[in-house]
Design an enzyme around this catalytic site. Structure first.
Site, mmCIF file in Angstrom:
data_model
loop_
_atom_site.group_PDB
_atom_site.id
_atom_site.type_symbol
_atom_site.label_atom_id
_atom_site.label_comp_id
_atom_site.label_asym_id
_atom_site.label_seq_id
_atom_site.Cartn_x
_atom_site.Cartn_y
_atom_site.Cartn_z
ATOM 1 C CG ASP A 1 -6.493 0.729 0.480
ATOM 2 O OD1 ASP A 1 -6.572 1.609 1.358
ATOM 3 O OD2 ASP A 1 -5.439 0.459 -0.121
ATOM 4 C CG ASP B 1 -1.803 1.192 1.324
ATOM 5 O OD1 ASP B 1 -2.474 1.471 0.331
ATOM 6 O OD2 ASP B 1 -1.818 1.860 2.376
ATOM 7 C CB THR C 1 -1.943 5.569 -1.863
ATOM 8 O OG1 THR C 1 -1.935 4.147 -1.782
ATOM 9 C CG2 THR C 1 -3.130 6.102 -1.084
ATOM 10 C CB THR C 2 1.017 2.840 -5.532
ATOM 11 O OG1 THR C 2 0.833 2.181 -4.276
ATOM 12 C CG2 THR C 2 2.396 2.547 -6.068
#
Length: 535
Positions: free
Chosen positions: A403, A68, A101-102
């Site tokens: 998530d 994550d 988020t990545t």
């Protein structure tokens, strides 16, 4: 004939002319971009369903295994100020959409790489920044045009979207269990009077070591990760429960100031003990008079919430006790039980109690839990009991579930789905490239560079899946040029397929916020031309 001597022209002195050293500004800007790109490159390998995991070892000896982006960057000790901005960028994406988020950090890194090329070509940072702003607005319009509307009643589409989010996680093999669980828990807390808002604080995740992730369940009620206090033989199962949430202590009072009382006579000692006993008995009689048979006692830092003596009398009164309830859990508990917290014994009333069909203590793994089910007039909350064979899996399961919950929340607030697998990015790249041809001057070069930067997502997806990235991205570009806007990289089959048909979908909000937040962050880094350290 002698040629006249050439006299070098003297520079004309003027008050407005001054020498400006631009080298330092360029060096600072370059250092910032290089540092920020280093952070982006660190998480790039963890992008996508075939991305690698990171093992993070903290100074305290704690070990975390995750892919994550927000968690990885949060745990990294980043010192360079511009690089810290990418960590904050990941946090912003986590707050806005919960997923991607990545992706947002990788896109920002690719945009910074293109900015460095444009800067070395002599284009002014302000021109690049302004063009990037226009390109981001245009990109959001393109993504919105690609999106497919979805209804909350269409549960299958919501489950597909949550599954896509879970497929890139360590616990991806459990996505068939966790995705429907995430959808059901979010839909159960949606308030009909505010259909576009979901507060994830209404969904409580309780972790319990033991079993496997397969044993994770959705509980319509409350779960406490602690056992009932039955040292004096109190009940561990109560039917037709009347539950009180109390914020006072059932123990002898202490003096307000730190002092010691010296008792020299045993008759005085007996009198103190008798008074304590009468004090506790008086409290328990008031509690028993309301018909209360389950007590949830808030954790106390001043003195013991309950003593052995009070537990003994509570057990005799057939009242079940769960002590050390955290202060920040009180709001959730009272909302669920539809009751009021009681701060003082004098305010103990029957109308402040919650009602449930069953409160029982259950053995689970190594420890025990207390479960409350069949709550009357239950508030719009839900509890998820997450299980795992070890602490690493348990923590990652919780992060992955969070998530998935965020993805469903995105669909509740903005009800549009978009294809995954690099399809939106390559389509953006193609359409921005076409738009660049209609522009002129510096803007044209800038937009074309940003279009190239967006190809980093499909390129990285293919690279992490062990495919030939050049061949895959070229084929993908070709398919999109033919009008197949939903064509994306199918990493399982290792080829280009229609991603919508493969059920690889994500909320529109995830993609739009990733583009706008990445553009915003890059623009901010570009505008910095000096770092001033204040000691």
């Amino acid at each position: 004939m002698a040629s006249p001597a050439v006299v070098p022209s003297q520079p004309r002195s003027s008050k407005t002319e001054s020498y400006v050293d631009n080298k330092r500004k360029e060096d600072i800007r370059q250092a910032n971009i290089v540092a920020a790109r280093a952070v982006a490159d660190a998480v790039r390998t963890s992008l996508g369903p075939k991305g690698m995991d990171k093992m993070i070892s903290t100074a305290s000896g704690e070990v975390i295994i995750t892919n994550d982006g927000a968690t990885i960057l949060n745990k990294m000790e980043v010192l360079q100020p511009a690089a810290k901005m990418l960590v904050e960028l990941s946090k912003s994406q986590d707050a806005a959409a919960g997923d991607g988020t990545t992706t947002v950090v990788v896109i920002a890194g690719a945009l910074l790489k293109q900015c460095l090329i444009l800067l070395s070509s002599g284009i002014h940072p302000t021109v690049i920044s302004d063009t990037l702003h226009k390109a981001a607005i245009h990109a959001v319009d393109v993504l919105t045009a690609m999106a497919v509307p979805v209804e909350l009643s269409d549960r299958d589409s919501l489950v597909k979207s949550a599954s896509t989010s879970l497929n890139s996680k360590v616990v991806s093999q459990y996505s068939t269990l966790l995705a429907p669980l995430a959808v059901d828990s979010v839909l159960s807390v949606v308030d009909p009077s505010k259909p576009d808002l979901v507060d994830l604080r209404d969904i409580r995740i309780v972790k319990k070591l033991g079993g496997t992730v397969d044993d994770t369940e959705l509980v319509k009620g409350l779960v406490f990760d602690k056992k009932a206090s039955h040292a004096a033989g109190g009940p561990t199962r109560v039917e037709n429960a009347k539950i009180a949430v109390i914020q006072f202590q059932i123990s002898p009072p202490k003096t307000d100031i730190e002092q010691s009382i010296v008792v020299s006579d045993y008759t005085q000692m007996d009198r103190i003990l008798k008074e304590e006993r009468n004090y506790i008995l008086g409290m328990i009689k008031k509690i028993k008079a309301t018909g209360c048979n389950v007590l949830l006692i808030q954790k106390s830092i001043l003195r013991d919430a309950v003593t052995d003596l009070s537990l003994h009398y509570l057990a005799k009164s057939k009242i079940m006790v769960v002590k050390d309830v955290e202060r920040d859990e009180i709001e959730f508990i009272t909302k669920t039980l539809n009751c009021l917290p009681i701060a003082n014994i004098d305010h103990f009333r029957a109308e402040k109690l919650g009602h449930a069909d069953l409160v029982e203590e259950l053995s689970l793994g190594d420890g025990k839990i207390v479960k409350i089910t069949g709550i009357k007039d239950m508030g719009r909350t839900t509890t998820v009991l997450v299980r795992g064979s070890n602490q690493l899996v348990l923590d990652e399961a919780e992060r992955s579930l969070h998530d998935a919950l965020c993805v469903v929340r995105c669909l509740v607030s903005k009800r549009f789905l978009i294809a995954g697998g690099g399809a939106p990015e390559i389509e953006l790249s193609r359409q921005l490239g076409a738009w660049a041809k209609a522009l002129s001057g510096m803007e044209r070069y800038c937009v074309r560079s940003f279009a190239e930067a967006l190809e980093v997502i499909p390129y990285t997806l293919a690279e992490n899946a062990g495919l030939n990235p050049l061949a895959i991205v070229t084929e993908l570009r070709n398919r999109h040029a033919q009008g197949e806007i939903n064509s994306g990289i199918n990493v399982r089959k290792g080829q280009i397929t229609n991603i919508l048909e493969e059920n690889v979908v994500q909320p529109l909000l995830v993609s739009t916020s990733a583009i706008t937040l990445a553009a915003e962050c890059v623009r901010m880094i570009l505008k910095i031309d000096d770092i001033v350290t204040v000691r």
